[in-house]
Design a protein around this motif. Structure first.
Motif, PDB file in Angstrom:
ATOM      1  N   VAL A 207      -7.667 -62.574 -76.507  1.00  0.00           N
ATOM      2  CA  VAL A 207      -8.683 -63.416 -75.886  1.00  0.00           C
ATOM      3  C   VAL A 207      -8.400 -63.507 -74.385  1.00  0.00           C
ATOM      4  O   VAL A 207      -7.261 -63.748 -73.996  1.00  0.00           O
ATOM      5  CB  VAL A 207      -8.649 -64.815 -76.526  1.00  0.00           C
ATOM      6  CG1 VAL A 207      -9.561 -65.768 -75.786  1.00  0.00           C
ATOM      7  CG2 VAL A 207      -9.030 -64.743 -77.989  1.00  0.00           C
ATOM      8  N   PRO A 208      -9.410 -63.314 -73.542  1.00  0.00           N
ATOM      9  CA  PRO A 208      -9.167 -63.425 -72.104  1.00  0.00           C
ATOM     10  C   PRO A 208      -8.618 -64.798 -71.731  1.00  0.00           C
ATOM     11  O   PRO A 208      -8.988 -65.809 -72.332  1.00  0.00           O
ATOM     12  CB  PRO A 208     -10.560 -63.210 -71.484  1.00  0.00           C
ATOM     13  CG  PRO A 208     -11.326 -62.467 -72.516  1.00  0.00           C
ATOM     14  CD  PRO A 208     -10.790 -62.911 -73.827  1.00  0.00           C
ATOM     15  N   THR A 523     -13.297 -56.863 -69.737  1.00  0.00           N
ATOM     16  CA  THR A 523     -13.706 -57.869 -70.709  1.00  0.00           C
ATOM     17  C   THR A 523     -15.147 -57.649 -71.156  1.00  0.00           C
ATOM     18  O   THR A 523     -15.922 -56.955 -70.518  1.00  0.00           O
ATOM     19  CB  THR A 523     -13.510 -59.266 -70.136  1.00  0.00           C
ATOM     20  OG1 THR A 523     -13.919 -59.265 -68.766  1.00  0.00           O
ATOM     21  CG2 THR A 523     -12.050 -59.662 -70.199  1.00  0.00           C
ATOM     22  N   LEU A 524     -15.484 -58.274 -72.289  1.00  0.00           N
ATOM     23  CA  LEU A 524     -16.713 -57.918 -72.986  1.00  0.00           C
ATOM     24  C   LEU A 524     -17.997 -58.230 -72.221  1.00  0.00           C
ATOM     25  O   LEU A 524     -19.009 -57.567 -72.427  1.00  0.00           O
ATOM     26  CB  LEU A 524     -16.753 -58.632 -74.348  1.00  0.00           C
ATOM     27  CG  LEU A 524     -15.768 -58.112 -75.382  1.00  0.00           C
ATOM     28  CD1 LEU A 524     -15.874 -58.926 -76.660  1.00  0.00           C
ATOM     29  CD2 LEU A 524     -16.027 -56.645 -75.669  1.00  0.00           C
ATOM     30  N   GLU A 525     -17.963 -59.249 -71.361  1.00  0.00           N
ATOM     31  CA  GLU A 525     -19.232 -59.602 -70.717  1.00  0.00           C
ATOM     32  C   GLU A 525     -19.754 -58.453 -69.869  1.00  0.00           C
ATOM     33  O   GLU A 525     -20.957 -58.329 -69.640  1.00  0.00           O
ATOM     34  CB  GLU A 525     -19.083 -60.883 -69.885  1.00  0.00           C
ATOM     35  CG  GLU A 525     -18.393 -60.755 -68.543  1.00  0.00           C
ATOM     36  CD  GLU A 525     -16.883 -60.862 -68.636  1.00  0.00           C
ATOM     37  OE1 GLU A 525     -16.334 -60.527 -69.703  1.00  0.00           O
ATOM     38  OE2 GLU A 525     -16.240 -61.255 -67.652  1.00  0.00           O
ATOM     39  N   TRP A 526     -18.838 -57.568 -69.404  1.00  0.00           N
ATOM     40  CA  TRP A 526     -19.268 -56.474 -68.538  1.00  0.00           C
ATOM     41  C   TRP A 526     -19.884 -55.318 -69.321  1.00  0.00           C
ATOM     42  O   TRP A 526     -20.288 -54.316 -68.722  1.00  0.00           O
ATOM     43  CB  TRP A 526     -18.084 -55.980 -67.696  1.00  0.00           C
ATOM     44  CG  TRP A 526     -17.514 -57.076 -66.855  1.00  0.00           C
ATOM     45  CD1 TRP A 526     -16.336 -57.732 -67.066  1.00  0.00           C
ATOM     46  CD2 TRP A 526     -18.111 -57.688 -65.701  1.00  0.00           C
ATOM     47  NE1 TRP A 526     -16.153 -58.705 -66.117  1.00  0.00           N
ATOM     48  CE2 TRP A 526     -17.233 -58.697 -65.266  1.00  0.00           C
ATOM     49  CE3 TRP A 526     -19.302 -57.482 -64.987  1.00  0.00           C
ATOM     50  CZ2 TRP A 526     -17.493 -59.496 -64.153  1.00  0.00           C
ATOM     51  CZ3 TRP A 526     -19.558 -58.271 -63.886  1.00  0.00           C
ATOM     52  CH2 TRP A 526     -18.667 -59.274 -63.476  1.00  0.00           C
ATOM     53  N   TYR A 544     -10.914 -53.672 -79.637  1.00  0.00           N
ATOM     54  CA  TYR A 544      -9.819 -52.797 -80.059  1.00  0.00           C
ATOM     55  C   TYR A 544      -8.515 -53.044 -79.330  1.00  0.00           C
ATOM     56  O   TYR A 544      -7.485 -52.467 -79.671  1.00  0.00           O
ATOM     57  CB  TYR A 544     -10.220 -51.322 -79.869  1.00  0.00           C
ATOM     58  CG  TYR A 544     -11.392 -50.957 -80.726  1.00  0.00           C
ATOM     59  CD1 TYR A 544     -12.690 -51.076 -80.250  1.00  0.00           C
ATOM     60  CD2 TYR A 544     -11.210 -50.539 -82.040  1.00  0.00           C
ATOM     61  CE1 TYR A 544     -13.780 -50.780 -81.048  1.00  0.00           C
ATOM     62  CE2 TYR A 544     -12.290 -50.237 -82.849  1.00  0.00           C
ATOM     63  CZ  TYR A 544     -13.571 -50.365 -82.346  1.00  0.00           C
ATOM     64  OH  TYR A 544     -14.654 -50.071 -83.147  1.00  0.00           O
ATOM     65  N   ARG A 545      -8.563 -53.843 -78.262  1.00  0.00           N
ATOM     66  CA  ARG A 545      -7.322 -54.062 -77.505  1.00  0.00           C
ATOM     67  C   ARG A 545      -7.452 -55.328 -76.690  1.00  0.00           C
ATOM     68  O   ARG A 545      -8.476 -55.978 -76.710  1.00  0.00           O
ATOM     69  CB  ARG A 545      -7.029 -52.876 -76.578  1.00  0.00           C
ATOM     70  CG  ARG A 545      -8.055 -52.708 -75.447  1.00  0.00           C
ATOM     71  CD  ARG A 545      -7.845 -51.390 -74.753  1.00  0.00           C
ATOM     72  NE  ARG A 545      -7.986 -50.316 -75.730  1.00  0.00           N
ATOM     73  CZ  ARG A 545      -9.149 -49.839 -76.171  1.00  0.00           C
ATOM     74  NH1 ARG A 545     -10.278 -50.307 -75.689  1.00  0.00           N
ATOM     75  NH2 ARG A 545      -9.176 -48.875 -77.061  1.00  0.00           N
ATOM     76  N   GLY A 546      -6.368 -55.647 -75.959  1.00  0.00           N
ATOM     77  CA  GLY A 546      -6.360 -56.851 -75.141  1.00  0.00           C
ATOM     78  C   GLY A 546      -7.222 -56.685 -73.903  1.00  0.00           C
ATOM     79  O   GLY A 546      -7.733 -55.607 -73.627  1.00  0.00           O
ATOM     80  N   PRO A 547      -7.385 -57.779 -73.136  1.00  0.00           N
ATOM     81  CA  PRO A 547      -8.315 -57.739 -72.014  1.00  0.00           C
ATOM     82  C   PRO A 547      -7.737 -57.203 -70.712  1.00  0.00           C
ATOM     83  O   PRO A 547      -8.475 -57.050 -69.735  1.00  0.00           O
ATOM     84  CB  PRO A 547      -8.698 -59.207 -71.827  1.00  0.00           C
ATOM     85  CG  PRO A 547      -7.530 -59.963 -72.345  1.00  0.00           C
ATOM     86  CD  PRO A 547      -6.878 -59.132 -73.381  1.00  0.00           C
ATOM     87  N   TYR A 548      -6.439 -56.930 -70.652  1.00  0.00           N
ATOM     88  CA  TYR A 548      -5.858 -56.621 -69.337  1.00  0.00           C
ATOM     89  C   TYR A 548      -5.269 -55.223 -69.255  1.00  0.00           C
ATOM     90  O   TYR A 548      -4.308 -55.000 -68.523  1.00  0.00           O
ATOM     91  CB  TYR A 548      -4.803 -57.670 -68.981  1.00  0.00           C
ATOM     92  CG  TYR A 548      -5.402 -59.059 -68.930  1.00  0.00           C
ATOM     93  CD1 TYR A 548      -4.999 -60.042 -69.823  1.00  0.00           C
ATOM     94  CD2 TYR A 548      -6.396 -59.366 -68.008  1.00  0.00           C
ATOM     95  CE1 TYR A 548      -5.575 -61.298 -69.795  1.00  0.00           C
ATOM     96  CE2 TYR A 548      -6.981 -60.614 -67.976  1.00  0.00           C
ATOM     97  CZ  TYR A 548      -6.559 -61.578 -68.866  1.00  0.00           C
ATOM     98  OH  TYR A 548      -7.123 -62.823 -68.847  1.00  0.00           O
ATOM     99  N   GLU A 549      -5.862 -54.278 -69.990  1.00  0.00           N
ATOM    100  CA  GLU A 549      -5.316 -52.914 -69.952  1.00  0.00           C
ATOM    101  C   GLU A 549      -5.834 -52.185 -68.718  1.00  0.00           C
ATOM    102  O   GLU A 549      -6.759 -51.372 -68.786  1.00  0.00           O
ATOM    103  CB  GLU A 549      -5.711 -52.165 -71.227  1.00  0.00           C
ATOM    104  CG  GLU A 549      -5.210 -52.825 -72.505  1.00  0.00           C
ATOM    105  CD  GLU A 549      -3.709 -52.928 -72.536  1.00  0.00           C
ATOM    106  OE1 GLU A 549      -3.029 -51.975 -72.117  1.00  0.00           O
ATOM    107  OE2 GLU A 549      -3.189 -53.976 -72.978  1.00  0.00           O
ATOM    108  N   TYR A 550      -5.239 -52.511 -67.586  1.00  0.00           N
ATOM    109  CA  TYR A 550      -5.582 -51.841 -66.330  1.00  0.00           C
ATOM    110  C   TYR A 550      -4.475 -50.879 -65.964  1.00  0.00           C
ATOM    111  O   TYR A 550      -3.312 -51.125 -66.264  1.00  0.00           O
ATOM    112  CB  TYR A 550      -5.763 -52.858 -65.190  1.00  0.00           C
ATOM    113  CG  TYR A 550      -6.963 -53.739 -65.382  1.00  0.00           C
ATOM    114  CD1 TYR A 550      -6.819 -55.038 -65.849  1.00  0.00           C
ATOM    115  CD2 TYR A 550      -8.242 -53.259 -65.138  1.00  0.00           C
ATOM    116  CE1 TYR A 550      -7.923 -55.841 -66.051  1.00  0.00           C
ATOM    117  CE2 TYR A 550      -9.354 -54.056 -65.343  1.00  0.00           C
ATOM    118  CZ  TYR A 550      -9.192 -55.346 -65.795  1.00  0.00           C
ATOM    119  OH  TYR A 550     -10.288 -56.138 -66.007  1.00  0.00           O
ATOM    120  N   SER A 551      -4.828 -49.784 -65.268  1.00  0.00           N
ATOM    121  CA  SER A 551      -3.831 -48.807 -64.790  1.00  0.00           C
ATOM    122  C   SER A 551      -2.843 -48.452 -65.889  1.00  0.00           C
ATOM    123  O   SER A 551      -1.635 -48.449 -65.677  1.00  0.00           O
ATOM    124  CB  SER A 551      -3.065 -49.382 -63.584  1.00  0.00           C
ATOM    125  OG  SER A 551      -3.968 -49.746 -62.577  1.00  0.00           O
TER     126      SER A 551
END
Lengths: 566, 119, 193
Positions: A207-208, A523-526, A544-551
């Protein structure tokens, strides 16, 4: 997940085109209700800001008619500061940060089509609007708006011969009471939706962070407002029925009111802080292209802060004559609570460290929040120690402290969230250049207003005095010069808000059309249209995964949306 | 629809009889004249009745555990409020203040003999 | 309001409990703090004012006990209504909810009679802070009884047509809470004098 071009209908909502009034005034759609709260809050913010302008001018140039307002008498001064504080906290911070962003983001970020109780949601806004109207009405009754301070301590608040605003005082209590009921109803929606309506595949730790913050804030509100609601009933009766709950001459106790008020009042500041802290988390991860550092630690820290926040309230009452043993206890708990908050700031800095930072307008606001709130936080330590507080209480040091916390929370938090989610909410992009001008034109004057107030406060300037010419010690030349500087900064800061409104209207009218995901966020709103239709998606997403999978190393794209299958 | 099959064996009318019996005991308590017994019968029984209603009528024990935790937590908050407030509210004087009418009432009560046994 | 207008969000149960029930429990939690705050304030004052026992002697224990029994009985009919709803018997649930509402009205009528008596004897809300608390606490409770009865009427109306039967349990949970508040008010105001 394949993104369909969403037909703007949902099987369950067979839609005929709704009339304008039905769509915008009686909507049960969480996004419309969010906008209702947002714009009502913004309008109230203008009123609160105008009051601040008026009393600041009086303080800097006492006895001179304030342009655009008139003469500020002693009684009017009290009414101005009372309603400024009341409005900013209950009718700006709460609706904008909690109700507006909460209503907008919770269903969208959790991947559902609306709040679980849309009609109760609408009812909560209607009650809130009523509360705002009652408060505004209080300005026009004989005697004018309530003048007993936003903390409404009896006997000042209970006896008309002291506050000189008997009708205003009762209107005020009714307005505040209604506002509490509105937020209790809204809070039920938030908590229930967040607990139950997560998208399939979204585990609790996916959850964000902003959603967690909004829900925990709602829980804090619901668990703390009770005693004050009871107290408000008691105060109303003291004012109008002749009871003596808070009258020590007839068996009551005014300190009881203080405890009832602050038992809620302290958790309340965390109620408004948490949503902003969440908004900042979302922004800094996106614009640093980095995962949130130590997600679970942040979460447990916030739980701990929430619980601790119920144990610190009497630090507002250190010099009210409370039992000294209790003062010791509250000093310890108050100093303790600075630790988790500081920890969260460090975690945010760790999140930024090594990131690929873009100084977009939302990012500027988010970074400003961290810096300015830090100042507020560390100055709170002076006040949390009961010994130092004996000197600082009721001086402008306190005022500067809480403006360095509340202003970042409410104003910086609002601008951060608003500029960040504007493309999603309205389908247009805001102008970056105007945004930056507005940013600097707000932040620099803000500091010019409130840093000097720490100095004035430490020099002994009392709060709630309408004319310092009556106090020779507080009428030294350097103090007047400082007050003039502050007044100039207030006017400048308010003037720069015009830039924001120009940007707002220009962007709404002719801004560049916004894509679904202009910031390349996870995140999903986008994943919904900009703006999303009623029902948000034709087909609700799966996670399928968490909200912070950046880079993420090894991936071509530096972001990985939550709803993309592995 | 729900997993409440387990509770059907509860005889609600039997629970009601017990609650009424407890009510009678709590009313009878003061008649024994002993303040401590009155307190136990009045409030102790109130607690027992509340738990019985919560378990047998509200079925809190059949809900998810966290519901009970939420309820217990808010009760703790109420006690926290009492603990933090009563040292100030229950006193007739403190650091730098007095409540004259409280002091007058207290000394009047002491002057007329026998504190609690007015009725 | 028909079920088809319900958002999908309403039908999910990630927390393992139906949404409506989750919401009612949160309502109960926040109400506990409201009543708790008021009653804690009362208890503080009562413990500190031994002399209030003189005033408190004038509350009528028998009327209070009768009202307690009325509420306990109404809780019984509320939970029997829930049982009927579980078995799918909407009309029976509605009748039992009706019995609960009659209990509510009886409670209010007795209270009105009781207060009229007390006021005519000069024990008004301003005659002493004890009476201020007495009327405020019981009044706040009574307003929740009224609100509960109104909501119950609305639920019963639907239940009689076998609609929205899950709401019978929900209004019941709220009702039992109102009963529990009185279970504590009764000794506070009527017994522990």
């Amino acid at each position: 997940m394949a993104e369909h071009v969403a037909p703007h209908h949902h099987e369950e909502h067979a839609h005929h085109e709704e009339g304008f009034v039905r769509k915008y005034f009686f909507s049960t759609d969480h996004k419309i209700i969010a906008m209702q709260y947002m714009f009502t809050g913004m309008a109230m913010g203008l009123i609160g800001a105008f009051f601040a302008y008026a009393f600041n001018m009086q303080l800097a140039f006492p006895g001179i008619e304030v342009p655009g307002y008139g003469m500020v008498s002693a009684a009017r001064y009290n009414a101005l500061v009372t309603n400024h504080g009341t409005i900013m906290i209950f009718w700006v911070a709460m609706p904008v940060l909690l109700a507006a962003f909460g209503n907008y983001l919770i269903p969208l970020m959790l991947g559902c089509d609306d709040m679980v109780f849309p009609k109760i949601n609408r009812l909560s806004y209607q009650i809130f609007l009523l509360s705002a109207l009652v408060l505004i009405a209080s300005f026009f009754v004989p005697g004018g708006g309530f003048a007993g301070a936003w903390t409404a301590y009896p006997p000042l608040s209970a006896k008309p011969e002291y506050n000189l605003t008997p009708l205003g005082a009762s209107f005020w209590i009714v307005a505040v009471g209604l506002e509490f009921v509105a937020f209790l109803l809204g809070g039920i929606n938030f908590i229930t939706t967040a607990m139950n309506s997560r998208a399939p595949g979204m585990k609790l730790y996916d959850v964000p962070m902003v959603i967690w913050m909004l829900v925990i804030a709602s829980i804090l509100f619901m668990c703390s407002v009770g005693p004050l609601l009871a107290g408000a009933i008691m105060l109303f009766m003291d004012q109008n029925v002749g009871t003596a709950f808070f009258d020590p001459d007839r068996g009551g106790d005014p300190i009881l009111w203080q405890h009832l008020f602050w038992f809620f009042g302290h958790p309340e500041v965390y109620v408004v802080l948490l949503p902003t802290v969440g908004i900042v988390a979302e922004i800094i991860t996106v614009f640093a292209r980095k995962k949130l550092f130590a997600y679970r630690t942040v979460l447990y820290t916030v739980f701990g802060t929430g619980v601790l926040s119920f144990t610190v309230w009497a630090h507002h009452q250190f010099i009210a004559g409370i039992d000294p043993r209790m003062a010791h206890i509250f000093t310890v708990t108050t100093l303790l609570i600075s630790i988790p908050i500081a920890e969260m700031m460090f975690i945010y800095i760790a999140t930024l460290y090594g990131g690929s930072i873009t100084f977009s307008v939302p990012m500027l606001w988010a970074l400003a929040f961290i810096g300015e709130f830090l100042i507020g936080g560390v100055t709170g330590i002076f006040l949390g120690a009961s010994g130092a507080d004996i000197y600082f209480h009721d001086t402008y040091f306190v005022l500067a402290h809480f403006h360095y916390t509340f202003f970042p929370i409410t104003i910086i938090g609002f601008y951060a969230g608003f500029t960040f989610w504007f493309p999603k909410m309205f389908g247009k992009m805001m102008d970056e250049r105007l945004g930056k001008i507005h940013f600097w034109g707000t932040i620099i004057p803000f500091n010019l207003i409130f840093i000097p107030l720490f100095v004035l406060g430490a020099a002994g300037q009392h709060r709630r005095i309408y004319d310092y010419r009556n106090f020779p010690d507080l009428s030294q030349p350097w103090m007047w010069n400082t007050r003039h500087l502050i007044a100039a900064a207030v006017v400048t800061m308010l003037a720069f808000q015009v830039v924001f409104f120009i940007n707002l209207f220009k962007s709404l009218a002719s801004g560049r059309k916004a894509p679904k995901n202009p910031w390349h966020a996870n995140t999903l709103e986008w994943t919904a249209e900009s703006p999303p239709p009623h029902g948000n998606w034709a087909e609700l997403p799966r996670v399928y995964r968490g909200p912070y999978e950046y880079s993420v190393p090894g991936r071509k794209q530096d972001y990985w949306p939550q709803n993309e299958p592995a | 629809m729900s997993d409440h099959a387990a509770h059907h064996p509860i005889n609600y009318v039997r629970i009601w009889f017990i609650l009424v019996a407890l009510l009678i005991v709590s009313v009878a308590g003061p008649m024994l004249g002993h303040p401590i017994i009155t307190l136990i019968t009045a409030f102790g029984i109130a607690c027992v009745k509340a738990v019985m209603v919560a378990r047998n009528f509200m079925h809190i024990n059949l809900e998810q555990r966290y519901i009970s935790y939420v309820i217990i937590t808010v009760l703790v908050f109420v006690f926290l409020f009492f603990a933090g407030t009563s040292p100030d509210v229950m006193k007739a004087e403190g650091s730098g203040w007095v409540k004259p009418s409280w002091q007058a009432a207290a000394s009047a009560a002491n002057a007329s003999e026998g504190g609690a046994a007015h009725h | 309001m028909s079920a088809s207008a319900r958002p999908i969000a309403n039908t999910r149960s990630a927390a393992g409990i139906p949404t409506g029930k989750l919401a009612v429990w949160w309502v109960v939690a926040s109400e506990i703090v409201i009543f708790g705050g008021l009653l804690a304030a009362y208890v503080m004052h009562r413990l500190a004012h031994d002399a209030w026992s003189v005033q408190a002697a004038h509350t009528n224990t028998w009327i209070g006990a009768f009202n307690t029994m009325v509420l306990l009985t109404s809780s019984l009919s509320a939970v029997l209504a829930h049982q009927a709803a579980e078995r799918g018997d909407g009309p029976k649930a509605a009748r039992l909810l009706g019995a609960t509402m009659i209990g509510a009205l009886t409670f209010l009528a007795v209270k009105a009679f009781e207060w009229t008596e007390e006021i005519s004897h000069g024990f008004t809300i301003t005659s002493s802070t004890f009476w201020s608390f007495y009327y405020t606490a019981a009044g706040l409770h009574a307003s929740h009884v009224i609100a509960g009865a109104i909501l119950m009427a609305w639920v019963a109306k639907d239940a009689a047509k076998n609609l929205e039967l899950h709401r019978v349990e929900l209004i019941g949970i709220y009702w039992h809470f109102v009963d529990i508040v009185w279970i504590f008010l009764f000794p506070l105001l009527y017994i522990a004098k």
